[in-house]
Design a protein around this motif. Structure first.
Motif, PDB file in Angstrom:
ATOM      1  N   MET A 181       0.832  -1.203   0.000  1.00 15.39           N
ATOM      2  CA  MET A 181       0.000   0.000   0.000  1.00 15.39           C
ATOM      3  C   MET A 181       0.867   1.254   0.000  1.00 15.39           C
ATOM      4  O   MET A 181       2.006   1.215   0.443  1.00 15.39           O
ATOM      5  CB  MET A 181      -0.921  -0.010   1.220  1.00 15.39           C
ATOM      6  N   ARG A 182       0.294   2.349  -0.427  1.00 18.88           N
ATOM      7  CA  ARG A 182       1.061   3.572  -0.650  1.00 18.88           C
ATOM      8  C   ARG A 182       1.466   4.227   0.664  1.00 18.88           C
ATOM      9  O   ARG A 182       0.698   4.270   1.622  1.00 18.88           O
ATOM     10  CB  ARG A 182       0.226   4.535  -1.488  1.00 18.88           C
ATOM     11  N   ASN A 183       2.686   4.768   0.689  1.00 21.52           N
ATOM     12  CA  ASN A 183       3.194   5.520   1.832  1.00 21.52           C
ATOM     13  C   ASN A 183       3.406   6.977   1.426  1.00 21.52           C
ATOM     14  O   ASN A 183       3.779   7.266   0.282  1.00 21.52           O
ATOM     15  CB  ASN A 183       4.520   4.933   2.332  1.00 21.52           C
ATOM     16  N   PHE A 184       3.189   7.887   2.373  1.00 16.75           N
ATOM     17  CA  PHE A 184       3.382   9.310   2.133  1.00 16.75           C
ATOM     18  C   PHE A 184       4.500   9.829   3.027  1.00 16.75           C
ATOM     19  O   PHE A 184       4.476   9.628   4.243  1.00 16.75           O
ATOM     20  CB  PHE A 184       2.091  10.084   2.416  1.00 16.75           C
ATOM     21  N   HIS A 185       5.481  10.474   2.402  1.00 17.29           N
ATOM     22  CA  HIS A 185       6.593  11.058   3.166  1.00 17.29           C
ATOM     23  C   HIS A 185       6.110  12.342   3.851  1.00 17.29           C
ATOM     24  O   HIS A 185       5.515  13.202   3.211  1.00 17.29           O
ATOM     25  CB  HIS A 185       7.757  11.370   2.231  1.00 17.29           C
ATOM     26  N   ILE A 186       6.362  12.452   5.170  1.00 16.31           N
ATOM     27  CA  ILE A 186       5.905  13.649   5.878  1.00 16.31           C
ATOM     28  C   ILE A 186       7.054  14.507   6.409  1.00 16.31           C
ATOM     29  O   ILE A 186       6.955  15.730   6.429  1.00 16.31           O
ATOM     30  CB  ILE A 186       4.943  13.291   7.028  1.00 16.31           C
ATOM     31  N   THR A 187       8.153  13.891   6.827  1.00 12.76           N
ATOM     32  CA  THR A 187       9.275  14.677   7.349  1.00 12.76           C
ATOM     33  C   THR A 187      10.500  13.778   7.504  1.00 12.76           C
ATOM     34  O   THR A 187      10.453  12.589   7.164  1.00 12.76           O
ATOM     35  CB  THR A 187       8.923  15.305   8.719  1.00 12.76           C
ATOM     36  N   ARG A 188      11.587  14.354   8.004  1.00 11.72           N
ATOM     37  CA  ARG A 188      12.796  13.589   8.314  1.00 11.72           C
ATOM     38  C   ARG A 188      13.248  13.915   9.728  1.00 11.72           C
ATOM     39  O   ARG A 188      13.177  15.068  10.157  1.00 11.72           O
ATOM     40  CB  ARG A 188      13.938  13.921   7.336  1.00 11.72           C
ATOM     41  N   VAL A 189      13.707  12.915  10.437  1.00 10.60           N
ATOM     42  CA  VAL A 189      14.291  13.087  11.763  1.00 10.60           C
ATOM     43  C   VAL A 189      15.639  12.376  11.760  1.00 10.60           C
ATOM     44  O   VAL A 189      15.699  11.174  11.444  1.00 10.60           O
ATOM     45  CB  VAL A 189      13.385  12.503  12.864  1.00 10.60           C
ATOM     46  N   TRP A 190      16.711  13.097  12.071  1.00 13.21           N
ATOM     47  CA  TRP A 190      18.074  12.552  12.010  1.00 13.21           C
ATOM     48  C   TRP A 190      18.384  11.987  10.619  1.00 13.21           C
ATOM     49  O   TRP A 190      19.141  11.037  10.465  1.00 13.21           O
ATOM     50  CB  TRP A 190      18.286  11.441  13.052  1.00 13.21           C
ATOM     51  N   LEU A 202      -1.232  -0.665  12.402  1.00 10.26           N
ATOM     52  CA  LEU A 202      -0.884  -1.411  13.609  1.00 10.26           C
ATOM     53  C   LEU A 202       0.224  -0.765  14.425  1.00 10.26           C
ATOM     54  O   LEU A 202       0.718  -1.359  15.379  1.00 10.26           O
ATOM     55  CB  LEU A 202      -0.480  -2.851  13.241  1.00 10.26           C
ATOM     56  N   GLY A 203       0.643   0.428  14.056  1.00  4.95           N
ATOM     57  CA  GLY A 203       1.680   1.105  14.834  1.00  4.95           C
ATOM     58  C   GLY A 203       2.762   1.683  13.954  1.00  4.95           C
ATOM     59  O   GLY A 203       2.496   2.508  13.082  1.00  4.95           O
ATOM     60  N   GLY A 204       4.007   1.232  14.177  1.00  2.00           N
ATOM     61  CA  GLY A 204       5.126   1.764  13.408  1.00  2.00           C
ATOM     62  C   GLY A 204       6.145   0.687  13.111  1.00  2.00           C
ATOM     63  O   GLY A 204       6.148  -0.391  13.718  1.00  2.00           O
ATOM     64  N   LEU A 205       7.034   0.984  12.163  1.00  2.00           N
ATOM     65  CA  LEU A 205       8.066   0.032  11.773  1.00  2.00           C
ATOM     66  C   LEU A 205       9.316   0.791  11.361  1.00  2.00           C
ATOM     67  O   LEU A 205       9.304   1.559  10.408  1.00  2.00           O
ATOM     68  CB  LEU A 205       7.582  -0.836  10.609  1.00  2.00           C
ATOM     69  N   ALA A 206      10.399   0.573  12.121  1.00  2.00           N
ATOM     70  CA  ALA A 206      11.699   1.133  11.768  1.00  2.00           C
ATOM     71  C   ALA A 206      12.434   0.104  10.913  1.00  2.00           C
ATOM     72  O   ALA A 206      12.689  -1.011  11.361  1.00  2.00           O
ATOM     73  CB  ALA A 206      12.508   1.456  13.019  1.00  2.00           C
ATOM     74  N   ILE A 219      11.135   5.112   8.727  1.00  2.00           N
ATOM     75  CA  ILE A 219      10.171   4.753   9.769  1.00  2.00           C
ATOM     76  C   ILE A 219       8.792   4.948   9.158  1.00  2.00           C
ATOM     77  O   ILE A 219       8.479   6.021   8.646  1.00  2.00           O
ATOM     78  CB  ILE A 219      10.339   5.624  11.026  1.00  2.00           C
ATOM     79  N   THR A 220       7.988   3.889   9.178  1.00  2.00           N
ATOM     80  CA  THR A 220       6.665   3.933   8.567  1.00  2.00           C
ATOM     81  C   THR A 220       5.600   3.743   9.639  1.00  2.00           C
ATOM     82  O   THR A 220       5.667   2.794  10.428  1.00  2.00           O
ATOM     83  CB  THR A 220       6.508   2.836   7.494  1.00  2.00           C
ATOM     84  N   LEU A 221       4.644   4.661   9.673  1.00  2.00           N
ATOM     85  CA  LEU A 221       3.509   4.542  10.591  1.00  2.00           C
ATOM     86  C   LEU A 221       2.340   3.945   9.818  1.00  2.00           C
ATOM     87  O   LEU A 221       2.013   4.396   8.728  1.00  2.00           O
ATOM     88  CB  LEU A 221       3.125   5.921  11.141  1.00  2.00           C
ATOM     89  N   TRP A 222       1.722   2.917  10.392  1.00  2.00           N
ATOM     90  CA  TRP A 222       0.605   2.284   9.714  1.00  2.00           C
ATOM     91  C   TRP A 222      -0.445   1.882  10.725  1.00  2.00           C
ATOM     92  O   TRP A 222      -0.352   2.225  11.909  1.00  2.00           O
ATOM     93  CB  TRP A 222       1.081   1.110   8.858  1.00  2.00           C
ATOM     94  N   ILE A 251      16.310  10.428   8.788  1.00  2.00           N
ATOM     95  CA  ILE A 251      15.482   9.240   8.546  1.00  2.00           C
ATOM     96  C   ILE A 251      14.128   9.678   8.001  1.00  2.00           C
ATOM     97  O   ILE A 251      13.424  10.467   8.638  1.00  2.00           O
ATOM     98  CB  ILE A 251      15.266   8.434   9.842  1.00  2.00           C
ATOM     99  N   PRO A 252      13.719   9.181   6.834  1.00  2.00           N
ATOM    100  CA  PRO A 252      12.393   9.533   6.306  1.00  2.00           C
ATOM    101  C   PRO A 252      11.281   8.968   7.207  1.00  2.00           C
ATOM    102  O   PRO A 252      11.299   7.794   7.554  1.00  2.00           O
ATOM    103  CB  PRO A 252      12.360   8.853   4.925  1.00  2.00           C
ATOM    104  N   ILE A 253      10.343   9.826   7.581  1.00  2.00           N
ATOM    105  CA  ILE A 253       9.165   9.396   8.339  1.00  2.00           C
ATOM    106  C   ILE A 253       8.002   9.337   7.364  1.00  2.00           C
ATOM    107  O   ILE A 253       7.666  10.335   6.733  1.00  2.00           O
ATOM    108  CB  ILE A 253       8.843  10.359   9.496  1.00  2.00           C
TER     109      ILE A 253
END
Length: 378
Positions: free
Chosen positions: A1-10, A104-108, A99-102, A12-14
């Motif tokens: 399923m499609r992911n949307f890039h929202i920002t970067r921390v250190w 069920l939570g998140g996945l690094a 790091i992907t938020l979905w 790392i694409p979130i």
């Protein structure tokens, strides 16, 4: 399923998965429902040392505000949890791809994951530790808020409780959840990584079945979804580690078979058919001017009529867009490359020339490794 890039921390694409965007309004409604507010108001009030006025929380559109703030706050908490994993991994010089938020939570996602038990242990526990610290920080804010800030008190208090629950739930030994990875790391202290993974995966599968049963009995679709995720992820990682263990120390050059059955690109398909019958082989390496240029299989011409077979050449049918791999690449990485490209074969470049490696070559190599050691991962 499609992911949307929202920002970067250190660096790392979130990313946010579309499943979360669809589910977020539902989650806000669930959290802001009267039942949830009534259930948590007493707990939050006890933590804050004051009694929350439920009528204020249920007035007008306030439940939607409460639900939305709490839902967004929950996934900020999940992001911090995953950043905890990422920070620990970066301490060991590991590259965090995203790091992907979905739903069920998140996945690094790490580019490579360490097999040293100490590294896996600290990377795994870093997430729950971060959640505990987030919960403590929310509690500190809760204590500092004025007694009449009812909505803020409820949301911050709810996040304090939820972060502690999140930490505890993630420490269940349901591999590949954090607790399951901690279990594998501890098992790997005195046994092979593949054996530790196999045991942890079996325990994870047992938890998946338990979650599924509880989910069915209590009509909890999220628990069913979690059960499916754990079952699939545990089984998948167990297979991946087993394959990596069998191919350890081998390069794709070691696995590739010498090029024996070849046919010229200018030969007709009818000649190819005759060669296949004579050699009893369904796959040939295609050459042109002595160089390997592709692969042709029986599947490439089985739909052709006899007239077409006589008119068409092997060059018209051969597959040329095969992955090109260096012979020094590890065999496991090469197999991943084939899976990623959904290819059945690849061209292997070596100082001796170009060879073809197929999935059958990997199967043969793993079978030989399995026979060499009866106590292997299979």
């Amino acid at each position: 399923m499609r992911n949307f890039h929202i920002t970067r921390v250190w660096g790392i694409p979130i990313r946010v998965n579309i499943s979360l965007l669809v589910f977020l309004p539902v989650l806000a409604w669930l959290i802001g429902s009267g039942a949830q507010i009534a259930a948590y108001a007493g707990i939050v009030g006890a933590l804050a040392g004051t009694e929350l006025d439920i009528s204020v929380l249920l007035a007008g559109s306030t439940p939607w505000v409460v639900g939305t703030l709490a839902a967004v706050g929950l996934f900020v908490s999940v992001t911090l949890h995953e950043l905890g994993h990422a920070w620990a991994g970066m301490r060991y010089d590991l590259e965090v791809e995203s790091i992907t938020l979905w739903i069920l939570g998140g996945l690094a996602s790490f580019k490579t994951f360490p097999r040293e038990w100490q590294k896996e242990f600290w990377i795994a526990v870093a997430g729950p530790i971060t959640s505990v610290l987030t919960g403590v920080a929310c509690y500190a804010i809760l204590v500092a808020l004025p007694a009449n800030a009812t909505v803020a008190l409820f949301v911050v208090g709810w996040l304090a409780v939820t972060n502690l629950v999140l930490a505890g739930f993630n420490m269940l030994p349901a591999f590949p959840m954090d607790g399951g990875r901690v279990l594998r790391s501890l098992l790997a202290r005195k046994r092979s990584y593949a054996s530790a993974t196999r045991t942890a995966s079996r325990i994870g599968t047992s938890f998946a079945i338990l979650f599924a049963v509880v989910g069915v009995l209590n009509f909890a679709p999220m628990l069913l979804l979690l059960a499916l995720f754990i079952y699939a992820a545990a089984s998948g990682e167990s297979r991946t580690v087993a394959l990596a263990d069998l191919l350890e120390g081998l390069t794709v050059g070691d696995v590739a078979s010498p090029t024996r059955l070849t046919i010229d690109a200018d030969a007709t398909v009818e000649e190819l058919v005759d060669r296949m019958f004579a050699e009893r082989s369904t796959e040939f390496t295609v050459t042109q001017a002595g160089e390997v240029v592709g692969v042709v299989t029986v599947a490439d011409f089985k739909e052709l009529s006899k007239a077409q077979r006589e008119a068409d050449t092997v060059a018209d049918l051969m597959v040329t867009d095969l992955p090109r791999l260096d012979s020094a690449m590890s065999a496991f990485d090469a197999l991943v490359e084939l899976d990623t490209g959904r290819a059945t074969s690849a061209l292997v470049e070596s100082p001796e020339g170009t060879h073809v490696v197929s999935r059958e070559d990997f199967t043969s190599a793993m079978e030989m490794r399995r026979l060499e050691r009866a106590d292997g991962p299979f």
